[in-house]
Scaffold this motif. Sequence first.
Motif, PDB file in Angstrom:
ATOM      1  N   VAL A  22     -12.304  11.011  12.329  1.00 32.07           N
ATOM      2  CA  VAL A  22     -12.755  12.182  11.565  1.00 32.07           C
ATOM      3  C   VAL A  22     -14.163  12.575  11.991  1.00 32.07           C
ATOM      4  O   VAL A  22     -14.468  13.750  12.208  1.00 32.07           O
ATOM      5  N   GLU A  23     -15.019  11.589  12.135  1.00 33.82           N
ATOM      6  CA  GLU A  23     -16.412  11.853  12.504  1.00 33.82           C
ATOM      7  C   GLU A  23     -16.528  12.457  13.900  1.00 33.82           C
ATOM      8  O   GLU A  23     -17.477  13.189  14.193  1.00 33.82           O
ATOM      9  N   SER A  24     -15.551  12.181  14.760  1.00 33.51           N
ATOM     10  CA  SER A  24     -15.571  12.754  16.105  1.00 33.51           C
ATOM     11  C   SER A  24     -14.923  14.143  16.143  1.00 33.51           C
ATOM     12  O   SER A  24     -14.881  14.784  17.194  1.00 33.51           O
ATOM     13  N   GLY A  25     -14.393  14.592  14.992  1.00 31.69           N
ATOM     14  CA  GLY A  25     -13.785  15.910  14.915  1.00 31.69           C
ATOM     15  C   GLY A  25     -12.343  15.977  15.365  1.00 31.69           C
ATOM     16  O   GLY A  25     -11.778  17.062  15.491  1.00 31.69           O
ATOM     17  N   ASN A  29     -10.391  15.606   7.336  1.00 33.31           N
ATOM     18  CA  ASN A  29     -10.573  14.738   6.173  1.00 33.31           C
ATOM     19  C   ASN A  29      -9.303  14.678   5.338  1.00 33.31           C
ATOM     20  O   ASN A  29      -8.986  13.640   4.758  1.00 33.31           O
ATOM     21  N   ARG A  30      -8.590  15.801   5.260  1.00 32.30           N
ATOM     22  CA  ARG A  30      -7.359  15.826   4.476  1.00 32.30           C
ATOM     23  C   ARG A  30      -6.329  14.867   5.058  1.00 32.30           C
ATOM     24  O   ARG A  30      -5.650  14.133   4.324  1.00 32.30           O
ATOM     25  N   ASP A  34      -4.530  11.501   3.453  1.00 30.70           N
ATOM     26  CA  ASP A  34      -3.092  11.188   3.470  1.00 30.70           C
ATOM     27  C   ASP A  34      -2.854   9.759   3.958  1.00 30.70           C
ATOM     28  O   ASP A  34      -1.989   9.043   3.432  1.00 30.70           O
ATOM     29  N   TYR A  35      -3.623   9.345   4.951  1.00 28.05           N
ATOM     30  CA  TYR A  35      -3.503   7.969   5.437  1.00 28.05           C
ATOM     31  C   TYR A  35      -4.004   6.979   4.376  1.00 28.05           C
ATOM     32  O   TYR A  35      -3.466   5.873   4.251  1.00 28.05           O
ATOM     33  N   ARG A  36      -5.024   7.377   3.626  1.00 33.01           N
ATOM     34  CA  ARG A  36      -5.496   6.515   2.543  1.00 33.01           C
ATOM     35  C   ARG A  36      -4.365   6.288   1.533  1.00 33.01           C
ATOM     36  O   ARG A  36      -4.154   5.157   1.067  1.00 33.01           O
ATOM     37  N   SER A  37      -3.645   7.349   1.216  1.00 36.40           N
ATOM     38  CA  SER A  37      -2.529   7.225   0.276  1.00 36.40           C
ATOM     39  C   SER A  37      -1.460   6.284   0.815  1.00 36.40           C
ATOM     40  O   SER A  37      -0.869   5.498   0.064  1.00 36.40           O
ATOM     41  N   ALA A  38      -1.216   6.357   2.119  1.00 38.13           N
ATOM     42  CA  ALA A  38      -0.235   5.447   2.724  1.00 38.13           C
ATOM     43  C   ALA A  38      -0.698   4.000   2.609  1.00 38.13           C
ATOM     44  O   ALA A  38       0.102   3.098   2.328  1.00 38.13           O
ATOM     45  N   CYS A  39      -1.988   3.768   2.816  1.00 31.03           N
ATOM     46  CA  CYS A  39      -2.526   2.409   2.664  1.00 31.03           C
ATOM     47  C   CYS A  39      -2.383   1.916   1.230  1.00 31.03           C
ATOM     48  O   CYS A  39      -2.082   0.737   0.987  1.00 31.03           O
ATOM     49  N   GLU A  40      -2.576   2.821   0.272  1.00 31.57           N
ATOM     50  CA  GLU A  40      -2.433   2.442  -1.133  1.00 31.57           C
ATOM     51  C   GLU A  40      -0.993   2.070  -1.446  1.00 31.57           C
ATOM     52  O   GLU A  40      -0.731   1.146  -2.236  1.00 31.57           O
ATOM     53  N   VAL A  41      -0.042   2.787  -0.828  1.00 25.52           N
ATOM     54  CA  VAL A  41       1.376   2.439  -0.997  1.00 25.52           C
ATOM     55  C   VAL A  41       1.642   1.047  -0.451  1.00 25.52           C
ATOM     56  O   VAL A  41       2.304   0.217  -1.098  1.00 25.52           O
ATOM     57  N   VAL A  42       1.118   0.760   0.728  1.00 24.04           N
ATOM     58  CA  VAL A  42       1.322  -0.542   1.366  1.00 24.04           C
ATOM     59  C   VAL A  42       0.763  -1.668   0.493  1.00 24.04           C
ATOM     60  O   VAL A  42       1.442  -2.688   0.248  1.00 24.04           O
ATOM     61  N   ILE A  43      -0.455  -1.496   0.016  1.00 21.46           N
ATOM     62  CA  ILE A  43      -1.092  -2.541  -0.795  1.00 21.46           C
ATOM     63  C   ILE A  43      -0.367  -2.724  -2.126  1.00 21.46           C
ATOM     64  O   ILE A  43      -0.153  -3.848  -2.600  1.00 21.46           O
ATOM     65  N   ALA A  44       0.031  -1.592  -2.744  1.00 16.36           N
ATOM     66  CA  ALA A  44       0.721  -1.676  -4.034  1.00 16.36           C
ATOM     67  C   ALA A  44       2.060  -2.383  -3.905  1.00 16.36           C
ATOM     68  O   ALA A  44       2.456  -3.154  -4.788  1.00 16.36           O
ATOM     69  N   CYS A  45       2.769  -2.156  -2.802  1.00 14.05           N
ATOM     70  CA  CYS A  45       4.108  -2.728  -2.631  1.00 14.05           C
ATOM     71  C   CYS A  45       4.085  -4.168  -2.122  1.00 14.05           C
ATOM     72  O   CYS A  45       4.904  -4.998  -2.532  1.00 14.05           O
ATOM     73  N   PHE A  46       3.152  -4.480  -1.207  1.00  9.77           N
ATOM     74  CA  PHE A  46       3.142  -5.796  -0.584  1.00  9.77           C
ATOM     75  C   PHE A  46       2.123  -6.741  -1.202  1.00  9.77           C
ATOM     76  O   PHE A  46       2.242  -7.955  -1.054  1.00  9.77           O
ATOM     77  N   GLY A  47       1.105  -6.178  -1.853  1.00  7.85           N
ATOM     78  CA  GLY A  47       0.028  -7.009  -2.382  1.00  7.85           C
ATOM     79  C   GLY A  47      -1.073  -7.156  -1.352  1.00  7.85           C
ATOM     80  O   GLY A  47      -0.785  -7.392  -0.164  1.00  7.85           O
ATOM     81  N   LYS A  48      -2.319  -7.045  -1.761  1.00  5.08           N
ATOM     82  CA  LYS A  48      -3.420  -7.051  -0.797  1.00  5.08           C
ATOM     83  C   LYS A  48      -3.633  -8.412  -0.130  1.00  5.08           C
ATOM     84  O   LYS A  48      -4.191  -8.494   0.959  1.00  5.08           O
ATOM     85  N   TRP A 239     -13.331  26.683  -1.178  1.00  8.76           N
ATOM     86  CA  TRP A 239     -12.010  26.764  -1.792  1.00  8.76           C
ATOM     87  C   TRP A 239     -11.080  25.700  -1.236  1.00  8.76           C
ATOM     88  O   TRP A 239     -10.131  25.292  -1.902  1.00  8.76           O
ATOM     89  N   ALA A 240     -11.316  25.264  -0.015  1.00  5.07           N
ATOM     90  CA  ALA A 240     -10.485  24.231   0.599  1.00  5.07           C
ATOM     91  C   ALA A 240     -11.144  22.875   0.384  1.00  5.07           C
ATOM     92  O   ALA A 240     -12.313  22.691   0.717  1.00  5.07           O
ATOM     93  N   LYS A 241     -10.393  21.939  -0.176  1.00  9.57           N
ATOM     94  CA  LYS A 241     -10.908  20.582  -0.390  1.00  9.57           C
ATOM     95  C   LYS A 241     -10.009  19.599   0.344  1.00  9.57           C
ATOM     96  O   LYS A 241      -8.802  19.812   0.461  1.00  9.57           O
ATOM     97  N   ASP A 242     -10.605  18.531   0.817  1.00  8.43           N
ATOM     98  CA  ASP A 242      -9.854  17.513   1.552  1.00  8.43           C
ATOM     99  C   ASP A 242      -9.230  16.504   0.599  1.00  8.43           C
ATOM    100  O   ASP A 242      -9.402  15.307   0.722  1.00  8.43           O
TER     101      ASP A 242
END
Length: 328
Positions: A22-25, A29-30, A34-48, A239-242
Motif C-alpha cells: 500500500v505504501e508503495s502505491g 487501502n480498501r 479486505d485482506y484484513r477481514s480475510a485474516c480475521e476469518v482465518v484467526i476466528a476459525c482456526f484460532g490464533k 466521500w470515499a473511505k477505505d
Amino acid sequence: MSAGVTVKDVCNQFFNAKKAIVESGELTNRSREDYRSACEVVIACFGKARLADDVGPDDFAAVRAALAKRLGPVSLGNTIQRVRSVFKFATDNGLVTCPVLYGQSFKRPSRKTIRVERARRGPKLFTAAEVRAMIDGATVQVGDAEPELVRPGRAVRAMVLLGINCGFGNADCGRLPRSAVDLTRGVVDYPGPKTGIPRRCVLWPETAATIREASAARPEPTDPADADLVFVTKYGRPWAKDTADPTLAKEFKKLLRALRIDARKGVGFYTLRHTFRTAAESKDQPAVDYVMGHEVAHMSSHYRETISDDRLRAVADHVRKWVFGEAA
C-alpha cells in the motif's frame, strides 16, 4: 523458520507485507482492509495459537461451510480467494514446512451458481424515471401523509450524474481530482484508480453545471492532502473511505429509501454504472469501453491509442436521451 509458526504469525506477516505494498502505491487501502477481514476469518476459525502446519483440508471445508451460511456466492468466492492468498504467502515465504493442502471443497462457487443467484435477485438496474428522480428529487406520497419533496445535496446530485453520465462508481467519484475535470471543454479525463486504465467522458450540460454548483459550495477539506478533491462531505472529509462502510454508499441508500426506489441488497450507487453500461449498449462499443475504463483483450485495442471526443459525445448523448427522453 516454520517450526512453531502460528496462524496469528502468518496473518501478521501477511498483513504487514500488504501494508508495505500500500505504501508503495501498488495496492489500495480498501483492498488491504479486505485482506484484513480475510485474516480475521482465518484467526476466528482456526484460532490464533493454532500451528499453521496443522491446518488441512477438513479445516478449510469447515471454513467454507461457515462462510456459505452468511455470504452470497460472489462474496464467498472473494473471501475464499483472499484466504488462499494468506496461506499461499505462508508457503511462498517458508512459514510452513510444506505447501498448504486446501482439499477439493475449498473452491469458489461455480459460474453456474453465481448466474443462478443473479437471476434470483433480478437485474441491478434503475429505470430512466428513477434516475431522473435521483437527479431532480421527487414528490413522494405515502398514505394520507403530506407529499414530501426529496432532493439530494449538490455533491450527491453531481455524483449521481457522474454515475449515469460516465459510468463512475463510488471510489471514482469520491477520489475524483480537480485536475481530471475540464468544465470549460466539458470532459473528464480520469484513469481508473485501481487499474490505471485510461478513461475519458464527455459531460452532459447538467453534469457540468451541477459540478460547478457543488464546487462553489464545497467546504474546505480538513486534511490539506484532500485539497484537490472535487467533492468532500460537509465535514470536509473525503466521500470515499477505505472501509466497508463508505460514506457515499450510505448517503445514496438514504436517497433510495426516501424516493421509495428499490434498495434491496446489492442495489446501490454502483448500480448507476450497470445502468449506464446497459443504456449505452447499442452505441459504439469501443467508445463505451473507453468511457468505462474496460481493458478489452483484443489486438485492435492494443493498437488504438485513443478515441475521438465526437465518438465519446455520441455515447453520452445516447444515454442522456435515454434518461431525459427525446427532448434531451
